[in-house]
Scaffold this motif. Structure first.
Motif, PDB file in Angstrom:
ATOM      1  N   ALA A 250      30.888  -8.114  -3.954  1.00 61.19           N
ATOM      2  CA  ALA A 250      31.708  -8.601  -2.840  1.00 61.19           C
ATOM      3  C   ALA A 250      31.581  -7.675  -1.637  1.00 61.19           C
ATOM      4  O   ALA A 250      31.449  -8.134  -0.498  1.00 61.19           O
ATOM      5  CB  ALA A 250      33.171  -8.729  -3.269  1.00 61.19           C
TER       6      ALA A 250
ATOM      7  N   ARG B 192      30.132  -8.655   2.004  1.00 62.21           N
ATOM      8  CA  ARG B 192      30.962  -8.485   3.212  1.00 62.21           C
ATOM      9  C   ARG B 192      30.245  -7.619   4.249  1.00 62.21           C
ATOM     10  O   ARG B 192      30.232  -7.934   5.440  1.00 62.21           O
ATOM     11  CB  ARG B 192      32.316  -7.856   2.855  1.00 62.21           C
TER      12      ARG B 192
ATOM     13  N   SER C 275      31.683 -17.074   2.599  1.00 60.05           N
ATOM     14  CA  SER C 275      32.296 -17.787   1.476  1.00 60.05           C
ATOM     15  C   SER C 275      31.914 -17.132   0.147  1.00 60.05           C
ATOM     16  O   SER C 275      32.757 -16.989  -0.751  1.00 60.05           O
ATOM     17  CB  SER C 275      31.853 -19.248   1.503  1.00 60.05           C
ATOM     18  N   ALA C 276      30.657 -16.733   0.016  1.00 59.99           N
ATOM     19  CA  ALA C 276      30.214 -16.061  -1.211  1.00 59.99           C
ATOM     20  C   ALA C 276      30.951 -14.733  -1.390  1.00 59.99           C
ATOM     21  O   ALA C 276      31.357 -14.388  -2.505  1.00 59.99           O
ATOM     22  CB  ALA C 276      28.704 -15.825  -1.174  1.00 59.99           C
TER      23      ALA C 276
ATOM     24  N   LYS D  70      28.296 -19.441   4.790  1.00 57.96           N
ATOM     25  CA  LYS D  70      28.018 -19.434   3.353  1.00 57.96           C
ATOM     26  C   LYS D  70      28.070 -18.013   2.795  1.00 57.96           C
ATOM     27  O   LYS D  70      28.544 -17.794   1.682  1.00 57.96           O
ATOM     28  CB  LYS D  70      26.666 -20.066   3.072  1.00 57.96           C
TER      29      LYS D  70
ATOM     30  N   GLU E 114      33.946 -14.018  -0.288  1.00 57.11           N
ATOM     31  CA  GLU E 114      35.315 -14.357  -0.690  1.00 57.11           C
ATOM     32  C   GLU E 114      35.373 -14.750  -2.160  1.00 57.11           C
ATOM     33  O   GLU E 114      36.297 -14.357  -2.879  1.00 57.11           O
ATOM     34  CB  GLU E 114      35.860 -15.484   0.182  1.00 57.11           C
ATOM     35  N   ASP E 115      34.383 -15.526  -2.601  1.00 62.36           N
ATOM     36  CA  ASP E 115      34.339 -15.936  -4.010  1.00 62.36           C
ATOM     37  C   ASP E 115      34.210 -14.723  -4.932  1.00 62.36           C
ATOM     38  O   ASP E 115      34.885 -14.645  -5.965  1.00 62.36           O
ATOM     39  CB  ASP E 115      33.176 -16.898  -4.258  1.00 62.36           C
ATOM     40  N   TRP E 116      33.344 -13.782  -4.570  1.00 63.69           N
ATOM     41  CA  TRP E 116      33.186 -12.587  -5.396  1.00 63.69           C
ATOM     42  C   TRP E 116      34.433 -11.706  -5.359  1.00 63.69           C
ATOM     43  O   TRP E 116      34.783 -11.093  -6.374  1.00 63.69           O
ATOM     44  CB  TRP E 116      31.944 -11.798  -4.988  1.00 63.69           C
ATOM     45  N   SER E 117      35.112 -11.663  -4.216  1.00 66.88           N
ATOM     46  CA  SER E 117      36.371 -10.911  -4.141  1.00 66.88           C
ATOM     47  C   SER E 117      37.415 -11.529  -5.067  1.00 66.88           C
ATOM     48  O   SER E 117      38.156 -10.834  -5.763  1.00 66.88           O
ATOM     49  CB  SER E 117      36.899 -10.882  -2.709  1.00 66.88           C
ATOM     50  N   SER E 118      37.464 -12.850  -5.069  1.00 65.93           N
ATOM     51  CA  SER E 118      38.390 -13.567  -5.939  1.00 65.93           C
ATOM     52  C   SER E 118      38.048 -13.320  -7.411  1.00 65.93           C
ATOM     53  O   SER E 118      38.934 -13.108  -8.244  1.00 65.93           O
ATOM     54  CB  SER E 118      38.331 -15.062  -5.618  1.00 65.93           C
ATOM     55  N   THR E 119      36.756 -13.341  -7.724  1.00 70.42           N
ATOM     56  CA  THR E 119      36.315 -13.066  -9.090  1.00 70.42           C
ATOM     57  C   THR E 119      36.701 -11.650  -9.501  1.00 70.42           C
ATOM     58  O   THR E 119      37.192 -11.424 -10.617  1.00 70.42           O
ATOM     59  CB  THR E 119      34.786 -13.254  -9.209  1.00 70.42           C
TER      60      THR E 119
END
Length: 129
Positions: free
Chosen positions: A81, A85, A19-20, A16, A22-27
């Motif tokens: 992010a 990480r 995943s969080a 999790k 990765e989500d912040w990197s994408s954002t």
């Protein structure tokens, strides 16, 4: 915040957290694209426009502030992010180190007033009266 036990750390699901991150990197990546679009589109048009009057001054300042806020958001998302990480990597390292420890209690050899525990001499503290 409470203390973590051995079990808490060794059994923590780090998926999790990964995943969080990765989500912040994408954002952050999406905000970077938006920042580029806002800067090269909205700000350039606003600065290049031949507006006059009070509304022109207010609008140009609003556009500049909006562009700065998008840039600030992008930097914050990148920072979040990065922290996630780093936290994931550190906890993964802790889990790996904990897994390398023996699961059995250490063997203690009593020799008078000292005990040999895994090659380290320790002083014994009396437990009784």
């Amino acid at each position: 915040m409470g203390a973590f036990s051995y079990t808490d750390l060794i059994e923590a699901d780090l998926g999790k957290l990964s995943s969080a991150a990765e989500d912040w990197s994408s954002t952050a990546a999406g905000l970077k694209r938006l920042r580029t679009e806002v800067y090269s589109g909205l700000l350039q048009m606003s600065d290049g426009a031949n507006w006059a009057g009070l509304n022109a001054t207010v609008t140009k300042e609003f556009v500049r502030k909006s562009v700065k806020e998008v840039a600030d958001l992008q930097m914050e998302a990148q920072s979040i992010a990065s922290v996630l990480r780093d936290g994931h990597a550190e906890l993964k390292h802790v889990q790996k180190r904990l897994a390398s420890f023996p699961r059995k209690p250490a063997r203690v050899i009593l020799t008078g007033r000292r005990a040999l525990t895994r090659g380290c001499w320790c002083r014994m503290v009396p437990t009784g009266p």
